[in-house]
Design a protein around this motif. Structure first.
Motif, short mmCIF file in Angstrom:
data_model
loop_
_atom_site.label_atom_id
_atom_site.label_comp_id
_atom_site.label_asym_id
_atom_site.label_seq_id
_atom_site.Cartn_x
_atom_site.Cartn_y
_atom_site.Cartn_z
N ALA A 77 111.23 29.04 32.11
CA ALA A 77 112.44 28.27 32.44
C ALA A 77 112.16 26.77 32.51
N TYR A 78 110.94 26.41 32.91
CA TYR A 78 110.58 24.98 32.94
C TYR A 78 110.47 24.42 31.52
N ALA A 79 110.00 25.25 30.60
CA ALA A 79 109.96 24.83 29.19
C ALA A 79 111.40 24.66 28.68
N SER A 85 105.17 20.20 28.60
CA SER A 85 103.98 20.98 28.91
C SER A 85 104.23 21.74 30.20
N VAL A 86 103.85 23.00 30.22
CA VAL A 86 104.05 23.82 31.41
C VAL A 86 102.72 24.50 31.77
N THR A 87 102.25 24.21 32.99
CA THR A 87 100.97 24.76 33.47
C THR A 87 101.24 25.80 34.55
N PHE A 88 100.68 27.00 34.34
CA PHE A 88 100.73 28.03 35.38
C PHE A 88 99.31 28.27 35.88
N HIS A 89 99.17 28.80 37.09
CA HIS A 89 97.85 29.12 37.64
C HIS A 89 97.47 30.54 37.25
N VAL A 90 96.25 30.71 36.74
CA VAL A 90 95.79 32.04 36.34
C VAL A 90 95.67 32.96 37.55
N GLU A 91 95.42 32.36 38.74
CA GLU A 91 95.28 33.19 39.96
C GLU A 91 96.60 33.84 40.33
N ALA A 92 97.71 33.29 39.84
CA ALA A 92 99.03 33.80 40.20
C ALA A 92 99.69 34.60 39.07
N ALA A 93 99.18 34.45 37.87
CA ALA A 93 99.86 35.06 36.71
C ALA A 93 99.47 36.53 36.56
N ALA A 94 100.45 37.37 36.32
CA ALA A 94 100.18 38.80 36.09
C ALA A 94 99.72 39.03 34.65
N ALA A 108 107.32 24.53 24.27
CA ALA A 108 106.49 23.64 25.11
C ALA A 108 105.01 23.94 24.88
N ARG A 109 104.17 23.04 25.33
CA ARG A 109 102.74 23.27 25.32
C ARG A 109 102.39 24.20 26.48
N ALA A 110 101.58 25.20 26.21
CA ALA A 110 101.21 26.18 27.24
C ALA A 110 99.88 25.78 27.86
N SER A 111 99.86 25.77 29.19
CA SER A 111 98.64 25.33 29.88
C SER A 111 98.35 26.25 31.06
N MET A 112 97.06 26.47 31.31
CA MET A 112 96.63 27.36 32.39
C MET A 112 95.70 26.60 33.33
N ALA A 113 95.91 26.78 34.63
CA ALA A 113 95.13 26.04 35.63
C ALA A 113 94.16 26.96 36.36
N LEU A 114 93.03 26.40 36.74
CA LEU A 114 92.02 27.09 37.54
C LEU A 114 91.79 26.33 38.84
N LYS A 115 91.85 27.02 39.97
CA LYS A 115 91.48 26.42 41.25
C LYS A 115 89.96 26.17 41.26
N PRO A 116 89.49 25.35 42.20
CA PRO A 116 88.06 25.01 42.18
C PRO A 116 87.10 26.21 42.18
N ALA A 117 87.46 27.31 42.85
CA ALA A 117 86.53 28.44 42.93
C ALA A 117 86.74 29.47 41.82
N THR A 118 87.66 29.20 40.89
CA THR A 118 87.92 30.15 39.80
C THR A 118 87.06 29.78 38.59
N PRO A 119 86.23 30.70 38.11
CA PRO A 119 85.36 30.38 36.97
C PRO A 119 86.12 30.35 35.65
N ILE A 120 85.58 29.64 34.68
CA ILE A 120 86.20 29.57 33.35
C ILE A 120 85.75 30.74 32.47
#
Ligand SMILES: O=C(CO)[C@@H](O)[C@H](O)COP(=O)(O)O
Ligand SMILES: [Fe+2]
Length: 222
Positions: A77-79, A85-94, A108-120
């Motif tokens: 919906a944000y797109a 560009s829309v960034t979602f957090h991988v920790e929250a995405a199903a 839109a451009r798709a983007s994924m975010a990682l919190k500091p303790a989440t590995p790539i």
């Protein structure tokens, strides 16, 4: 690596005068909007109707950073609302792959975010599905926090994985980015820089955008 871009966060700007605050950063590449829902992070900011209005009020493209539970439900919906560009957090995405594809399908451009303790590393094979990877350099939730140097090795590892796979994915850093810390991020391989308090606490925010960009460009060329 893409070219260096600066995307000021309006989190610490005057939220009662959003359009006016965005007009102070005319030379920015994007406007970074932090959407927080008081579930995924312990803070509440703004949501879809405000982002939709702001997108209409500026020529700058919107870089939405969704710190929300259930991004699968909300991110497309944000797109649709006009964010470039829309960034979602991988920790929250199903279903991050499906979600990235849905964001792209909305144009839109798709983007994924990682919190500091989440590995790539577990997400190496997702990089080709992403237009941008966001590596948080503070725990998400608040502006004005201190940059976490412990995130620098992950930025380097992410850049190496992008090179290995030959993807065009941008690498964004967010949190505590300033004239003091931006060079470290650029040297590690970041190419898109969010800066909130550094920009909006400056006497001349637009000049700070230019100074940040010049520092990052010089560091990334080294
Ligand atoms: O997403 C976030 C915080 O969760 C960021 O976008 C910050 O709002 C950036 O602010 P500074 O750390 O640069 O002050
Ligand atoms: Fe952010």
């Amino acid at each position: 690596m893409g070219h260096i871009q600066i995307t000021p966060s309006i989190l610490n700007a005057d939220l009662a005068n959003l359009a006016g605050e965005v007009a102070r950063i005319g030379s920015a590449d994007w406007v970074h909007v932090d959407v927080m829902d008081n579930h995924f992070v312990p803070n509440l900011t703004l949501g879809l109707p405000v982002v939709e209005s702001l997108a209409k009020s500026t020529a700058l493209p919107m870089d939405a950073h969704l710190m929300i539970a259930d991004p699968d439900r909300w991110a497309p919906a944000y797109a649709e609302a006009g964010c470039g560009s829309v960034t979602f957090h991988v920790e929250a995405a199903a279903a991050p792959v499906r979600l990235a594809r849905e964001i792209r399908a909305q144009g839109a451009r798709a983007s994924m975010a990682l919190k500091p303790a989440t590995p790539i590393e577990p997400y190496e094979d997702l990089l080709a599905e992403l237009d941008m990877l966001l590596i948080m350099t503070v725990e998400p939730g608040f502006g004005g926090q201190k940059f976490l140097d412990l995130c620098l090795p992950k930025i380097r590892r992410a850049r190496a994985l992008m090179d290995k796979h030959g993807v065009e994915t941008w690498l964004q850093v967010d949190g505590g980015v300033s004239l003091e810390t931006i060079e470290r991020c650029a040297e590690a391989g970041a190419d898109v820089f969010v800066a909130g308090s550094a920009v909006y606490s400056a006497a001349d925010p637009d000049r700070m955008v230019a100074e940040l960009k010049a520092k990052a460009e010089a560091a990334s060329a080294r």
